[in-house]
Enzyme design. Structure first.
Site, short mmCIF file in Angstrom:
data_model
loop_
_atom_site.label_atom_id
_atom_site.label_comp_id
_atom_site.label_asym_id
_atom_site.label_seq_id
_atom_site.Cartn_x
_atom_site.Cartn_y
_atom_site.Cartn_z
CD GLU A 39 -3.22 0.46 2.01
OE1 GLU A 39 -3.84 1.53 1.99
OE2 GLU A 39 -3.21 -0.34 2.96
CG ASP A 68 6.51 5.71 -5.51
OD1 ASP A 68 5.72 4.86 -5.95
OD2 ASP A 68 6.13 6.81 -5.07
CB SER A 69 8.25 6.38 -11.21
OG SER A 69 9.33 5.52 -11.03
CE LYS A 170 11.29 5.13 -20.01
NZ LYS A 170 10.22 4.35 -19.41
CG HIS A 175 12.08 9.00 -15.03
ND1 HIS A 175 11.88 8.92 -16.40
CD2 HIS A 175 11.20 8.13 -14.49
CE1 HIS A 175 10.92 8.05 -16.65
NE2 HIS A 175 10.50 7.55 -15.52
P1 ITT Z 1 5.11 -0.78 -8.75
O1 ITT Z 1 4.55 -2.16 -8.59
O2 ITT Z 1 6.59 -0.77 -8.98
O3 ITT Z 1 4.70 0.14 -7.63
P2 ITT Z 1 3.54 0.99 -10.41
O4 ITT Z 1 3.24 1.00 -11.88
O5 ITT Z 1 2.39 1.06 -9.45
O6 ITT Z 1 4.48 -0.26 -10.14
P3 ITT Z 1 4.51 3.61 -9.61
O7 ITT Z 1 3.56 3.76 -8.45
O8 ITT Z 1 5.91 4.03 -9.37
O9 ITT Z 1 4.58 2.12 -10.10
O10 ITT Z 1 4.03 4.28 -10.96
C1 ITT Z 1 3.38 5.46 -11.14
C2 ITT Z 1 2.75 5.56 -12.49
O11 ITT Z 1 3.70 6.16 -13.39
C3 ITT Z 1 2.27 4.27 -13.17
O12 ITT Z 1 1.12 4.59 -13.95
C4 ITT Z 1 3.43 3.91 -14.07
O13 ITT Z 1 3.03 3.14 -15.19
C5 ITT Z 1 3.92 5.30 -14.49
N1 ITT Z 1 5.35 5.26 -14.77
C6 ITT Z 1 6.35 4.97 -13.91
N2 ITT Z 1 7.54 5.02 -14.54
C7 ITT Z 1 7.28 5.34 -15.83
C8 ITT Z 1 8.08 5.51 -16.97
O14 ITT Z 1 9.40 5.33 -16.95
N3 ITT Z 1 7.48 5.83 -18.12
C9 ITT Z 1 6.14 6.01 -18.18
N4 ITT Z 1 5.31 5.83 -17.15
C10 ITT Z 1 5.87 5.51 -15.98
#
Ligand code: ITT
Length: 190
Positions: A39, A68-69, A170, A175
């Site tokens: 969570e 986390d992104s 990429k 990032h």
């Molecule tokens: P985890 O299981 O690793 O948490 P997640 O997809 O839920 O996977 P995040 O909470 O970090 O991961 O992702 C936030 C959103 O941003 C999610 O919609 C991802 O697909 C998107 N995202 C993360 N990194 C990205 C990237 O390099 N390019 C495009 N979209 C990205």
């Protein structure tokens, strides 16, 4: 040759897993994916990345990474940011929601992508690194590579969206590529 070192990665996102493998396997690491529901209750990317890394560490005992992104749009005050994964049930809907929010807003839609990686391992406090890429959101999908918001995130210096970049291109701009480079250069994995 030094032995391959195993690193757990807490993610349910196959696109992320692919990028970690592409960048860390040539550096001598085997990435062990751990798909656990975490969570995301943190108030920052670093807190959420730490929750993920700790969960993978508890499950495997291996040095563990959490990622986390998010994408932050200037005209939306940094939204969706931490909420980037929650704009809809599918990525297509998430991308559609973001574009709907921007309809009527004057372009360019300047934005940044950010990636925070946490490393959890035995006997050390969790440590984090961060990478970012500035660019802009474009209103039409360009390219089919990558994942998430890649087709609508333009890197102006490259003249392409992440969705138009080859898998090895990429990370040179991204990032996540920057964050993984910082992790390798930190010496924490040696
Ligand atoms: P985890 O299981 O690793 O948490 P997640 O997809 O839920 O996977 P995040 O909470 O970090 O991961 O992702 C936030 C959103 O941003 C999610 O919609 C991802 O697909 C998107 N995202 C993360 N990194 C990205 C990237 O390099 N390019 C495009 N979209 C990205």
């Amino acid at each position: 040759m030094s032995p391959v070192k195993k690193l757990a990665l807490a993610t349910g996102n196959p696109g992320k897993l692919r990028e970690y493998r592409e960048l860390l396997e040539p550096a001598g690491f085997e990435i062990v994916p751990v798909e656990i529901e975490v969570e995301e209750t943190g108030a920052t990317y670093a807190e959420n990345a730490t929750l993920k890394a700790n969960a993978a560490f508890a499950a495997t005992g291996l040095p563990s990474l959490g990622d986390d992104s998010g994408v932050e749009v200037d005209a939306l005050g940094g939204f969706p940011g931490l909420r980037s994964a929650r704009l809809g049930p599918t990525q297509e809907e998430r991308t559609g929601t973001l574009l709907e929010m921007l309809a009527g807003v004057e372009r360019p839609w300047k934005a940044r992508f950010t990636c925070t990686i946490a490393l959890a391992e035995t006997g050390k406090p969790v440590r984090t690194v961060e990478g970012e890429r500035r660019g802009e959101i474009v209103p039409e999908w360009r390219g089919e590579a990558g994942f998430g918001y890649d087709p609508i995130f333009l890197v102006p210096e490259a003249g392409k969206t992440f969705g138009e970049m080859d898998p090895d291109e990429k990370p040179r701009w991204s990032h996540r590529g920057a964050a993984i480079k910082a992790l390798l250069e930190s010496g924490w994995l040696s």
